[in-house]
Design an enzyme around this catalytic site. Structure first.
Site, PDB file in Angstrom:
ATOM      1  N   HIS A  27      33.799  38.428  49.081  1.00  0.00           N
ATOM      2  CA  HIS A  27      32.903  37.919  48.038  1.00  0.00           C
ATOM      3  C   HIS A  27      31.487  37.669  48.543  1.00  0.00           C
ATOM      4  O   HIS A  27      30.644  37.231  47.782  1.00  0.00           O
ATOM      5  CB  HIS A  27      33.479  36.620  47.451  1.00  0.00           C
ATOM      6  CG  HIS A  27      34.835  36.814  46.858  1.00  0.00           C
ATOM      7  ND1 HIS A  27      35.997  36.625  47.572  1.00  0.00           N
ATOM      8  CD2 HIS A  27      35.215  37.236  45.641  1.00  0.00           C
ATOM      9  CE1 HIS A  27      37.027  36.908  46.808  1.00  0.00           C
ATOM     10  NE2 HIS A  27      36.590  37.281  45.633  1.00  0.00           N
ATOM     11  N   GLU A  78      33.905  43.194  34.113  1.00  0.00           N
ATOM     12  CA  GLU A  78      35.146  42.409  34.137  1.00  0.00           C
ATOM     13  C   GLU A  78      34.833  40.952  33.795  1.00  0.00           C
ATOM     14  O   GLU A  78      33.951  40.344  34.420  1.00  0.00           O
ATOM     15  CB  GLU A  78      35.784  42.519  35.522  1.00  0.00           C
ATOM     16  CG  GLU A  78      36.294  43.925  35.796  1.00  0.00           C
ATOM     17  CD  GLU A  78      36.356  44.274  37.281  1.00  0.00           C
ATOM     18  OE1 GLU A  78      36.286  43.362  38.118  1.00  0.00           O
ATOM     19  OE2 GLU A  78      36.446  45.484  37.594  1.00  0.00           O
ATOM     20  N   LEU A 100      39.972  46.698  34.599  1.00  0.00           N
ATOM     21  CA  LEU A 100      39.648  46.385  35.997  1.00  0.00           C
ATOM     22  C   LEU A 100      39.525  47.667  36.812  1.00  0.00           C
ATOM     23  O   LEU A 100      40.409  48.039  37.582  1.00  0.00           O
ATOM     24  CB  LEU A 100      40.738  45.463  36.575  1.00  0.00           C
ATOM     25  CG  LEU A 100      40.319  44.540  37.717  1.00  0.00           C
ATOM     26  CD1 LEU A 100      41.414  43.523  37.990  1.00  0.00           C
ATOM     27  CD2 LEU A 100      39.943  45.267  38.975  1.00  0.00           C
ATOM     28  N   GLU A 141      36.189  49.625  38.629  1.00  0.00           N
ATOM     29  CA  GLU A 141      34.741  49.754  38.827  1.00  0.00           C
ATOM     30  C   GLU A 141      34.301  51.195  38.592  1.00  0.00           C
ATOM     31  O   GLU A 141      33.220  51.449  38.074  1.00  0.00           O
ATOM     32  CB  GLU A 141      34.346  49.273  40.230  1.00  0.00           C
ATOM     33  CG  GLU A 141      34.375  47.767  40.396  1.00  0.00           C
ATOM     34  CD  GLU A 141      35.784  47.170  40.463  1.00  0.00           C
ATOM     35  OE1 GLU A 141      36.745  47.925  40.714  1.00  0.00           O
ATOM     36  OE2 GLU A 141      35.925  45.946  40.259  1.00  0.00           O
TER      37      GLU A 141
END
Ligand SMILES: Cc1ncc(C[n+]2csc(CCOP(=O)(O)OP(=O)(O)O)c2C)c(N)n1
Length: 718
Positions: A522, A422, A451, A453
């Protein structure tokens, strides 16, 4: 009897209300060898008959004849075999599922193997390691069948990867032998509800890939009806707005209609017109699998309704007498009976698999007699070479720059390398690690993906099997989770196919806390999950030089690799190091001793290494500090040798303490170096708390230099 519903699907074209079409009436179509199609259908039925009567839910079957897990394809067989007969290009690739054996018979699966594997015998698809019908066909000079998986829907994205590889081999590498090849995926109507289906459909339609989706709609996913899988139960109707997808829908129990629709779709895709999806309704003339008895979800009437749609008698009526006489059909049946009995005897004569070999092929084995299909060949890897000696004259580079240079160099020297993920292309990645690479190498080699995975990893798998070296980026560690199924199947591929297939892909993923910031999405570390998975190498470099060496080893290697790029190291002085050169390699499983010491061994990896360096400085020569660099494999020998010398061990990591990788190391040290220990093994990690956002909270959960120093001190005093 209750009133039965009208059979699904439109009435076959060319067929009067009560009449029938003969094969001769269709005119000679050289693509269809109907005698061969009939032969394989009869073989498939005979296999089903024998297996249904010998599966382990049946009493009175001699133990050595028991089929441990049985799936019948009865009713799905005729259209699958017709489709198989159209898959004839050397580089066609097929991705299929547990009910696809008839198609495999048409593609060259031997009767011996077809029997041997359900019996779990040695050899065959998996040497007794995988369910008999979860199979594969590694053909080096003809169409291949990618390794199937048990997870419904997981067959789709590797097939999209194969389709994209066809284009890459043909148009970018200019290998004309790939021109006109197609990728074909088979799935049931239940599978159209899965992530994999939608992910692959997005890839195939947005890139207009040569990919055919064949949906075999038997109306049931085990016991669940098709209208739970897609509204209204007809996926072709629901996909009508996809402008770039040829859609066909028909009756799979009608051989003529099946042949016409399948040929039309294959021609469309082979002709370079983009993807197609064909849905054929088929009867399920069997239970879902051996252990299922259909009780509670299927009435006698429904079973009888499906029985009346059996494609085998319709195939016979279609061919006899217009293409074959009654005698010829009987002779064909006798030929099949002879061949099946011979195949069954040969399969039963095969030995059981050898338990002493069960650990083989979790990882690549260059001493294996034959090479697995997938990734670079042994010769290609040897030609790339490399050195373990770092250049001393290199400039000091940030971690991100080191990775970028390594990718750039490998893209330069190896045309089979592709880099994608991405935002990886135009933007150069959200961490800017791939900045400039698309400009330099073009969109075929460095590109943005949709988008998904699941799509990124599944696509990489298909590409690797076609001989490419895909380098996939997952934007943040946490976002690898949607790809868990593909990641798991990648790791087990070599083992479960007994070294017939492998998918040595490299998955780059930034993870861990950021500079002054964290959050649960994240900043995940959780590297232990990949060490726990089978078949993966896991690299967690603490600096730019190791990053170069490990990434290059992975890109020139034969095993799938998770490559962690720690967020806090990407652009900081902590992660920076002298660039070690364009051919530098660091072997997996070799720790680096950062400082030698006498009284305690500190083991760490990733960003925590830098905190350990700082903490260790407070103890003079007492601390011996090891940077593991890779946790799968991990350098057990180096850790044990050090602990034997120092008598103490402290393990420091960022991941959760409970079942973190430190627990594994601690257990090994306790077991193998017990008599050398002068203190309990100490583990330091995050105390099972998600990564928080505010820096104050982040500092509160991460092991600090002070905490590390204080625990080293306690251990030294014990
Ligand atoms: C991801 C996943 N979820 C659940 C299962 C259990 N399962 C096996 S087959 C099946 C139904 C599949 O139906 P369909 O795709 O229509 O294929 P069919 O068996 O009808 O040919 C289910 C739910 C599985 N194998 N994989």
């Amino acid at each position: 009897m209750t009133t039965l519903p009208v059979p699904r699907g439109p009435r076959p074209r060319g067929q009067a209300k009560t009449g029938k079409v003969s094969a001769a009436a269709l005119g000679p179509d050289p693509r269809f060898d109907w005698r061969r199609i009939a032969y394989h259908t009869l073989v498939s039925r005979a296999l089903d008959d024998i297996e249904e009567s010998t599966n382990r839910n049946r009493a009175n079957v001699p133990r050595e004849h028991v089929v441990l897990y049985q799936f019948s394809a009865r009713g799905h067989d005729v259209p699958q075999i017709i489709l198989g007969s159209l898959i004839d290009h050397t580089h066609d690739g097929v991705s299929a599922y547990y009910r696809s054996r008839p198609a495999l018979l048409a593609l060259g699966l031997t009767i011996d193997d077809a029997f041997g594997s359900p019996l779990g015998r040695a050899g065959g698809f998996s040497d007794g390691r995988d369910i008999g019908v979860v199979c594969n066909l590694p053909n080096r000079d003809g169409p291949i069948v990618l390794p199937m998986s048990g997870d419904v829907g997981s067959q789709y994205t590797p097939c999209a990867g194969w389709a994209q590889s066809i284009r890459y081999h043909s148009q970018t590498l200019k290998k004309s032998e790939w021109d006109g090849a197609i990728a074909v995926v088979l799935g049931g109507e239940g599978s159209v509800a899965t992530n994999g289906f939608w992910s692959a459909l997005t890839i195939a339609t947005t890139l207009s890939l040569p990919m055919l989706f064949y949906i075999e709609d038997n109306g049931l996913g085990i016991s669940v009806r098709g209208d739970m899988q897609t509204p209204g139960g007809d996926i072709t109707k629901n996909l009508a707005s996809f402008g770039n997808l040829l859609l066909r829908d028909g009756d799979g129990s009608n051989p003529e209609e099946s042949a016409r629709l399948l040929a039309e779709c294959v021609d469309h895709v082979r002709g370079g017109n983009g993807p197609a999806l064909v849905r054929l309704t088929v009867p399920r003339l069997c239970s879902h699998s051996g252990p299922d008895n259909q009780r509670g979800y299927r009435t006698e009437d429904e079973i009888a309704f499906d029985a009346a749609r059996d494609p085998l008698p319709r195939l016979r009526a279609f061919l006899v007498p217009s293409l074959m006489s009654e005698d010829e059909w009987r002779e064909l049946e006798q030929e099949v009976e002879r061949d099946v009995q011979a195949g069954l005897a040969a399969a039963r004569a095969r030995p059981n698999p050898d338990p002493s070999t069960v650990a083989r092929y979790v990882y690549a084995d260059d001493t294996a007699p034959s090479e697995a299909l997938g990734g670079l060949s042994r010769e290609e890897r040897a030609a790339l070479g490399g050195t373990e000696t770092a250049a001393e004259s290199g400039d000091v580079v940030r971690f991100a720059e080191a990775v970028r240079r390594t990718l750039r160099h490998e893209l330069e020297v190896n045309p089979k390398v592709l880099v994608f993920g991405e935002d990886v292309g135009r933007k150069g990645g959200v961490h800017l690690v791939t900045e400039g690479l698309q400009k330099q190498f073009g969109k075929d080699r460095v590109f943005d993906t949709s988008l998904s995975e699941e799509g990124i990893i599944g696509r990489a798998v298909g590409m690797a099997i076609s001989g490419l070296m895909p380098i996939a980026e997952i934007q943040f560690r946490k976002y690898a989770d949607p790809a868990a199924e593909q990641l798991n199947n990648t790791g087990t591929m070599r083992w479960r196919t007994a070294n017939r297939f492998a998918a040595p892909i490299v998955v780059r993923m930034p993870g861990g806390f950021g500079k002054d910031v964290g959050d649960p999405w994240h900043s995940l570390s959780d590297e232990v999950r990949f060490a726990h998975a089978y078949g993966w190498q896991v690299a967690m470099p603490s600096n730019a030089a190791d990053a170069v060496g490990l990434l290059r080893s992975a890109m020139r290697g034969a095993n799938p690799t998770i490559f962690f790029e720690h967020r806090s190291l990407l652009m900081t002085s902590d992660g920076s190091a002298r660039y070690p050169g364009d051919d530098y390699l660091v072997p997996f499983g070799r720790a680096r001793i950062l400082r030698e010491g006498t009284d305690v061994t500190v083991v760490s990896w990733g960003a925590m290494v830098h905190r350990c360096v700082e903490a260790a400085e407070r103890f003079g020569d007492a601390v011996e500090l090891l940077d593991l660099r890779t946790i799968a494999p991990w350098d057990r020998a180096a850790v044990l040798a050090s602990v034997e010398k120092t008598g103490r061990c402290v393990i420091v990591h960022e991941d959760n303490l409970t079942a973190g990788f430190g627990a594994e190391i601690a257990a090994r040290v306790a077991q193998d170096a017990f008599w050398h220990l002068d203190a309990p093994v100490e583990r330091i990690g995050v105390e099972d708390i998600p990564m928080p956002y505010h820096p104050v909270l982040l500092d509160a959960v991460l092991p600090s230099v002070d905490i590390i120093a204080s625990r080293i001190s306690t251990t030294l005093r014990a």
